[in-house]
Design an enzyme around this catalytic site. Structure first.
Site, short mmCIF file in Angstrom:
data_model
loop_
_atom_site.label_atom_id
_atom_site.label_comp_id
_atom_site.label_asym_id
_atom_site.label_seq_id
_atom_site.Cartn_x
_atom_site.Cartn_y
_atom_site.Cartn_z
N GLU A 62 77.14 45.68 77.21
CA GLU A 62 77.47 46.01 75.89
C GLU A 62 76.19 46.14 75.07
O GLU A 62 76.18 47.00 74.14
CB GLU A 62 77.91 44.44 75.46
CG GLU A 62 79.45 44.31 76.07
CD GLU A 62 80.58 45.15 75.35
OE1 GLU A 62 80.08 45.72 74.52
OE2 GLU A 62 81.38 45.15 76.20
N ASP B 254 86.53 51.77 83.15
CA ASP B 254 86.80 53.01 82.56
C ASP B 254 85.60 53.64 82.33
O ASP B 254 85.72 55.12 82.75
CB ASP B 254 87.50 52.54 81.08
CG ASP B 254 86.53 51.48 80.36
OD1 ASP B 254 85.71 50.86 81.04
OD2 ASP B 254 86.83 51.31 79.04
N GLU C 128 97.13 44.72 73.88
CA GLU C 128 96.12 44.42 74.69
C GLU C 128 96.48 44.81 76.11
O GLU C 128 95.72 45.47 76.94
CB GLU C 128 95.42 43.25 74.72
CG GLU C 128 94.72 42.98 73.67
CD GLU C 128 93.11 43.69 73.37
OE1 GLU C 128 92.39 43.56 74.17
OE2 GLU C 128 93.21 44.70 72.39
N GLU D 15 90.00 53.50 71.23
CA GLU D 15 90.12 54.35 72.48
C GLU D 15 91.28 55.46 72.04
O GLU D 15 91.47 56.54 72.45
CB GLU D 15 90.83 53.64 73.69
CG GLU D 15 89.63 52.90 74.42
CD GLU D 15 89.14 51.49 73.73
OE1 GLU D 15 89.75 51.26 72.90
OE2 GLU D 15 88.27 51.02 74.16
N THR E 122 80.04 56.21 75.27
CA THR E 122 81.34 55.08 75.18
C THR E 122 81.36 54.34 74.11
O THR E 122 82.51 53.86 73.77
CB THR E 122 81.41 54.45 76.58
OG1 THR E 122 82.97 53.96 76.68
CG2 THR E 122 80.66 53.11 76.37
#
Ligand code: DMJ
Length: 536
Positions: free
Chosen positions: A100, A243, A336, A355, A441
């Site tokens: 993160e 992902d 979610e 996304e 990302t």
């Protein structure tokens, strides 16, 4: 003003409301609490709180430097860079997640640095002397200690004290995306500084994870034990936890220019399509045999059409995007987790995630089909109608009742709103002078630096300690043997057996039998697509 420009200005207003709210009520804390209109950061009074990314480093500000730049907010960009340089320190006694912090903070600093120093951005200034890059090096040096025990990094580190000594078996595990998607940020940092150590670590981690893919299905799995290289969770999907692993293979090829990344992606793409695509959804399967392992899809998966566009599979991307659009229209948001058999919400809420917008943006850039502009408008309508608060935007915790939570993740402005703005901004520098950009990302902008070309795979191969690892397809098992000398006889075999048994004991789910709800979704996806195809 045309509708498109109108919508671009609407996206700008959404950004301004959220960003100004953060600066007024929350900065220098990490994120805005949009219901109570105050800031939140790491709280030492709550030591048990699992703290992923709140590190007392003005997260939302760093995450949004490049959003300011791309919106052409030249003055605000410069003053924000100056604020970061004069106030942020990473010498913090906080535990954060390596992935993160890498995507949001390291990525934010690097992208801010590129905008401030590259005249093509339109917001650079001559007196900027590289302060953001120096901060990037500082934070990366605090993250890279995560590689202390293995070719794979620990999930979390303490920014001041380094590695957090593992207490449980779980502390030794890491998800595929966490360990395998550091290379865009670490690679860009290496190329900019000329120091290959960051890129080499991230490259080896990426290849090490890929080498552990199942020998029959070719699929990697969700979670790995970094001591022994055995998977501890065998689920394989394109969703949460996995992902960006795929995303980074393809994008590393664009940024760093090595065929090896493209070949890995091509191979992976074929396996994904073979095993996880059960029209119209990409499902979760067992990496060992490709059998369906659950009947829900998650809210990170809508990023995939965007990646398919970048790979050139626009038709499949459009189809996949239609599925998510149908769900979005049905619920006003994307839950979610969504149960594909019952057609119901499996895990409630929408966390202001980017996304679906990201894919809408890429599909529009590829097709110029105004349908995607319409989708962007719908998304803005719902955000303004249901998530807007007096000082920012709040996550939705219950989709049906539109109940809200006191959270505005930094990625809302840094990704969701950035992609919305870019969708409507034909003349953006990214679509003109900076066309060679690559999105991280977290939607940070990276730029290939051909003048400072660095052959990362080659450098990794020539490292004395790494070369043996790279040569063997089952590198981590070799690592295990190697490490056994230090750790003594391990319980690896029995661990593996235990995790296999635990998984195998579960009754295997058969491919879902299309329920009425699902059939309706398929119809609503396929009908407009057929029309679209008939038109073209
Ligand atoms: C973001 O931090 C990034 O997009 C990441 O890749 C996935 N999770 C969030 C948004 O959902």
């Amino acid at each position: 003003m045309s509708k498109k420009l109108d919508n671009r200005e609407r996206a700008r207003r959404i950004f301004n409301h959220g960003f100004n709210g953060y600066m007024r009520h929350a900065w220098p804390k990490d994120e805005l609490m949009p219901l109570s209109c105050k800031g939140v950061s790491h709280d030492p009074a709550l030591p048990d709180l699992v703290n992923d990314v709140l590190g007392n480093f003005s997260l939302t500000l760093i995450d949004n430097l490049d959003t300011l730049a791309l919106m052409g907010h030249r003055k605000q960009f410069r003053s924000s860079v100056e604020k970061v340089l004069s106030t942020v320190t990473f010498d913090q006694d906080v535990e954060v997640q390596v992935f993160e912090v890498s995507i949001r903070v390291l990525g934010g600093l690097l992208s801010g640095h590129l905008m401030a120093s590259d005249p093509r951005s339109g917001v650079s200034w001559p007196g900027y002397s590289g302060g953001l890059l120096r901060l990037a090096v500082d934070v990366a040096d605090r993250l890279i200690v995560a590689f202390r025990e293995s070719f794979l990094p620990f999930r979390r580190v303490n920014l001041r004290h380094g590695v957090i000594e593992p207490k449980t078996d779980d502390d030794w595990t890491t998800p595929l995306a966490g360990a395998g998607s550091l290379l865009l940020e670490f690679g860009q940092l290496s190329v900019l500084t000329g120091d290959p150590k960051y890129a080499i670590k991230a490259h080896v981690a990426l290849v090490a994870m890929w080498n552990q893919r199942n020998y029959r299905t070719g699929l990697p799995a969700h979670t790995i034990d970094l001591r022994f290289g055995n998977w501890t969770n065998y689920v394989s999907s394109i969703g949460g936890g996995m992902d960006s692993f795929y995303e980074y293979m393809l994008k590393c090829y664009s940024l760093l220019g090595h065929e090896e990344y493209l070949q890995m992606f091509e191979y992976s793409y074929d396996r994904i399509m073979e095993y996880t695509f059960r029209t119209p959804f990409f499902v979760n399967v067992d990496a060992e045999d490709g059998l369906l392992s659950s009947t829900w899809v998650d809210n990170l998966q809508p990023f995939f059409p965007g990646l398919q566009v970048l790979y050139g599979d626009v038709q499949s991307a459009a189809h996949n995007h239609r599925v998510w659009h149908t769900i979005w229209q049905h619920y006003k948001f994307i839950p979610e987790r969504y149960n594909i058999v019952n057609g119901t919400i499996e895990s409630d809420g929408w966390e202001l995630r980017p996304e679906f917008v990201e894919s809408t943006y890429h599909l529009y850039r590829a097709t110029k089909d105004p349908y995607y502009l319409q989708v962007g408008e719908e998304i803005m309508n719902n955000i303004e109608q249901h998530a807007k608060t007096e000082c920012g935007y709040a996550i939705i915790t219950k989709i049906k009742t539109l109940e809200r939570g006191d959270v505005m993740h930094s990625f809302f402005l840094a990704e969701t709103v950035k992609y919305l703005f870019l969708l409507f901004d034909e003349d953006n520098v990214l679509h003109n002078t900076l066309q060679d950009h690559v999105f991280g990302t977290e939607a940070h902008i990276f730029l290939p630096q051909w003048h400072g070309h660095m052959d990362i795979p080659h450098l990794a191969r020539t490292q004395p300690d790494w070369s043996f690892a790279m040569k063997h397809p089952l590198m981590l098992q070799n690592l295990r043997r190697h490490r056994e000398r230090e750790w003594g006889k391990t319980t690896w075999q029995s661990d593996r057996k235990r995790s296999c048994n635990a998984w195998g004991a579960k009754k295997r789910l058969r491919p879902p039998h299309w329920s009425g709800a699902l059939q309706r979704i398929r119809d609503s996806v396929e009908r407009p697509l057929k029309k679209l195809n008939a038109k073209s």
